[in-house]
Scaffold this motif. Structure first.
Motif, PDB file in Angstrom:
ATOM      1  N   VAL A  98       0.832  -1.200   0.000  1.00  0.00           N
ATOM      2  CA  VAL A  98       0.000   0.000   0.000  1.00  0.00           C
ATOM      3  C   VAL A  98       0.869   1.253   0.000  1.00  0.00           C
ATOM      4  O   VAL A  98       2.027   1.222   0.405  1.00  0.00           O
ATOM      5  CB  VAL A  98      -0.965   0.031   1.212  1.00  0.00           C
ATOM      6  N   LEU A  99       0.287   2.353  -0.446  1.00  0.00           N
ATOM      7  CA  LEU A  99       0.998   3.618  -0.540  1.00  0.00           C
ATOM      8  C   LEU A  99       0.954   4.382   0.773  1.00  0.00           C
ATOM      9  O   LEU A  99      -0.030   4.332   1.498  1.00  0.00           O
ATOM     10  CB  LEU A  99       0.374   4.494  -1.632  1.00  0.00           C
ATOM     11  N   ASP A 100       2.017   5.112   1.059  1.00  0.00           N
ATOM     12  CA  ASP A 100       2.013   6.064   2.171  1.00  0.00           C
ATOM     13  C   ASP A 100       1.519   7.399   1.634  1.00  0.00           C
ATOM     14  O   ASP A 100       2.273   8.361   1.464  1.00  0.00           O
ATOM     15  CB  ASP A 100       3.420   6.219   2.756  1.00  0.00           C
ATOM     16  N   LEU A 101       0.235   7.450   1.347  1.00  0.00           N
ATOM     17  CA  LEU A 101      -0.353   8.607   0.684  1.00  0.00           C
ATOM     18  C   LEU A 101      -1.824   8.698   1.056  1.00  0.00           C
ATOM     19  O   LEU A 101      -2.530   7.679   1.053  1.00  0.00           O
ATOM     20  CB  LEU A 101      -0.200   8.454  -0.832  1.00  0.00           C
ATOM     21  N   ASN A 102      -2.287   9.890   1.385  1.00  0.00           N
ATOM     22  CA  ASN A 102      -3.692  10.129   1.701  1.00  0.00           C
ATOM     23  C   ASN A 102      -4.307  10.993   0.604  1.00  0.00           C
ATOM     24  O   ASN A 102      -3.838  12.106   0.358  1.00  0.00           O
ATOM     25  CB  ASN A 102      -3.842  10.823   3.049  1.00  0.00           C
ATOM     26  N   ILE A 103      -5.348  10.480  -0.030  1.00  0.00           N
ATOM     27  CA  ILE A 103      -5.940  11.142  -1.190  1.00  0.00           C
ATOM     28  C   ILE A 103      -7.435  11.340  -0.993  1.00  0.00           C
ATOM     29  O   ILE A 103      -8.138  10.436  -0.542  1.00  0.00           O
ATOM     30  CB  ILE A 103      -5.712  10.326  -2.475  1.00  0.00           C
ATOM     31  N   LEU A 104      -7.915  12.518  -1.339  1.00  0.00           N
ATOM     32  CA  LEU A 104      -9.348  12.757  -1.507  1.00  0.00           C
ATOM     33  C   LEU A 104      -9.606  13.039  -2.977  1.00  0.00           C
ATOM     34  O   LEU A 104      -9.013  13.950  -3.554  1.00  0.00           O
ATOM     35  CB  LEU A 104      -9.821  13.955  -0.678  1.00  0.00           C
ATOM     36  N   ARG A 105     -10.473  12.252  -3.575  1.00  0.00           N
ATOM     37  CA  ARG A 105     -10.967  12.595  -4.921  1.00  0.00           C
ATOM     38  C   ARG A 105     -12.300  13.291  -4.714  1.00  0.00           C
ATOM     39  O   ARG A 105     -13.297  12.652  -4.391  1.00  0.00           O
ATOM     40  CB  ARG A 105     -11.130  11.360  -5.813  1.00  0.00           C
ATOM     41  N   LEU A 106     -12.291  14.592  -4.858  1.00  0.00           N
ATOM     42  CA  LEU A 106     -13.514  15.356  -4.679  1.00  0.00           C
ATOM     43  C   LEU A 106     -14.427  15.071  -5.860  1.00  0.00           C
ATOM     44  O   LEU A 106     -14.116  15.422  -6.996  1.00  0.00           O
ATOM     45  CB  LEU A 106     -13.201  16.854  -4.587  1.00  0.00           C
ATOM     46  N   GLU A 107     -15.547  14.424  -5.576  1.00  0.00           N
ATOM     47  CA  GLU A 107     -16.492  14.059  -6.630  1.00  0.00           C
ATOM     48  C   GLU A 107     -17.286  15.278  -7.061  1.00  0.00           C
ATOM     49  O   GLU A 107     -17.895  15.955  -6.232  1.00  0.00           O
ATOM     50  CB  GLU A 107     -17.449  12.980  -6.109  1.00  0.00           C
ATOM     51  N   THR A 108     -17.279  15.580  -8.342  1.00  0.00           N
ATOM     52  CA  THR A 108     -18.033  16.726  -8.859  1.00  0.00           C
ATOM     53  C   THR A 108     -19.196  16.290  -9.751  1.00  0.00           C
ATOM     54  O   THR A 108     -19.936  17.130 -10.237  1.00  0.00           O
ATOM     55  CB  THR A 108     -17.109  17.661  -9.668  1.00  0.00           C
TER      56      THR A 108
END
Length: 351
Positions: A98-108
Motif C-alpha cells: 500500500v501507498l504512504d499517501l492520503n488522497i481525496l478525490r472530490l467528486e463533482t
C-alpha cells in the motif's frame, strides 16, 4: 457514525464503533479475502460516549484477539467493517503493498465515477468511495483515523466544511466536466430514476432532488423545444437545486447556499490547492496524472469516456439562453479552468 481501531499489535486489536442510533449495539464483521471470519457485538463500555450524549450505554468498544481468531497475528490481509452498513473500520494489508499517501478525490459528478475508485482500492489501507452518503460526522471521521498514512476517499463533499482536514497532509484531486454536459447527465439521470432515488443517489441527495426528480420525470424526448418548455416552467426551488453545482460545492457551507460575487474567485483559489485537476473533455491527461501519482499503469484505469447521449443533450442545452443563467458561475469557472489548462503542458496532467 464514529469509529477507529486504536491498537493493532498483531495478535490483539482494540477499537470502537459508534452507530448513528443512540441505543443500538453495533456488530463488527471481520473478513479475509472476501470470507467472513467473525461477527461480534461490541461489549466494552466507553463512558465518555455516555457523558457526551453520543450513546445511551457507551457499549461501543471491542477487542479482537487470538481467542476469537486463531493465528490472528499472522493474518496480513484482514478487513473490519460495520455489519449493518458495511462501512470499513480498519484494514490490514501486506507490508509493501500500500501507498504512504492520503488522497481525496472530490467528486463533482452527480453520477459518481466509482469505477475509478474501485480500480485503486488495492493501493490503500483505508478506502472509502462515496463517503458523502454516510453523512458529515462519518465523512469527518475518516480524516481523523489513528496514524492513517494510506487513505483513499471519494465523495461529493462541500469543500469548505473539510478544508481544515484537507490542509493537513491530504492530496486532493478532482475531475471537472463542462457544466452543460453535467447538467445534461443530471437531467437524464433524474428523468429515469423513478422510485430508486435513494438507492442511486443516497438518502441525502434523494431528498435534495425529490422535487427536481418529479419535474424531470416529465421529459420524454429531450429535444430542444421540450427542454426550453421544461426550464420556463421550473419553480425557483428547482432552479436553485440545478444552478451552479460546482461553484457551490467549492465555496458553500450548506447545500442550499447560493454563490455570491466573489464565489468564482474563491472556487479558483480552492482548486489551486489541489494536486491534480483534470477536465472530463481531456480525460487522458487526467488519468495519466492519477496513474503517475499513485504509481499504476494508465491502462489499468477505466477510460471514463463521455456518454454519447450526455454530449447530445449537452449540445441542446447550450442553445438555451435560460440555461446559461442557471449555470452562469459554473460556466465562468470552467472557462477560467479550460483557459489555464490549455497553457499547461500535457505532461502536467491538470490545472
Amino acid at each position: 457514525m464514529l469509529f477507529n481501531v486504536e491498537t493493532d499489535t498483531g495478535s490483539h486489536l482494540t477499537g470502537y464503533f459508534v452507530p448513528d442510533s443512540f441505543s443500538e449495539l453495533p456488530r463488527i464483521t471481520v473478513r479475509r479475502r472476501g470470507s467472513d471470519l467473525l461477527t461480534l457485538e461490541t461489549s466494552e463500555v466507553r463512558e465518555s460516549l455516555v457523558v457526551a450524549g453520543r450513546h445511551a450505554t457507551g457499549q461501543c468498544g471491542f477487542t479482537i484477539n487470538e481467542t476469537h481468531i486463531p493465528g490472528l497475528a499472522g493474518l496480513e490481509d484482514l478487513e473490519l467493517s460495520d455489519a449493518e452498513t458495511g462501512i470499513l473500520i480498519y484494514r490490514r494489508r501486506p507490508v509493501g503493498t500500500v501507498l504512504d499517501l492520503n488522497i481525496l478525490r472530490l467528486e463533482t459528478h452527480l453520477l459518481p465515477l466509482w469505477r475509478l475508485d474501485d480500480s485503486l482500492s488495492h493501493k490503500f489501507r483505508y478506502w472509502y468511495k462515496g463517503i458523502d452518503r454516510y453523512g458529515r460526522e462519518t465523512s469527518t471521521q475518516v480524516f481523523c483515523l489513528n496514524n492513517c498514512i494510506s487513505l483513499y476517499v471519494s465523495g461529493r463533499l462541500l469543500y469548505q466544511n473539510y478544508e481544515f482536514y484537507l490542509e493537513k497532509g491530504l492530496t486532493t484531486v478532482a475531475l471537472v466536466r463542462d457544466p452543460f454536459d453535467e447538467l445534461a447527465e443530471r437531467l437524464l439521470l433524474l428523468n429515469m430514476i423513478g422510485d430508486g432515488g435513494e438507492q442511486l443517489l443516497g438518502a441525502r441527495d434523494a431528498l435534495t432532488f425529490e422535487e427536481t426528480i418529479a419535474y424531470a420525470a416529465e421529459l420524454q424526448t429531450f429535444e430542444e423545444n421540450e427542454l426550453k418548455r421544461f426550464f420556463r416552467r421550473l419553480p425557483n426551488s428547482v432552479m436553485s437545486v440545478l444552478s451552479n453545482p460546482l461553484v457551490r460545492q467549492l465555496t458553500s457551507n450548506t447545500p442550499d447556499q447560493m454563490p455570491n460575487l466573489g464565489s468564482v474567485a474563491a472556487a479558483l483559489e480552492a482548486l489551486s490547492s489541489f494536486k491534480v485537476v483534470g477536465l472530463r473533455a481531456d480525460i487522458g491527461h487526467f488519468l495519466a496524472a492519477i496513474a503517475d501519482l499513485i504509481g499504476v499503469d494508465t491502462a489499468d484505469l477505466p477510460t471514463l469516456d463521455e456518454y454519447h447521449r450526455v454530449s447530445e443533450v449537452g449540445e441542446k442545452l447550450r442553445k438555451i439562453r435560460l440555461v446559461e443563467g442557471i449555470l452562469e458561475k459554473d460556466l465562468e469557472l470552467y472557462h477560467q479552468m479550460a483557459t489555464a489548462y490549455a497553457k499547461i503542458s500535457p505532461c502536467e496532467g491538470g490545472v
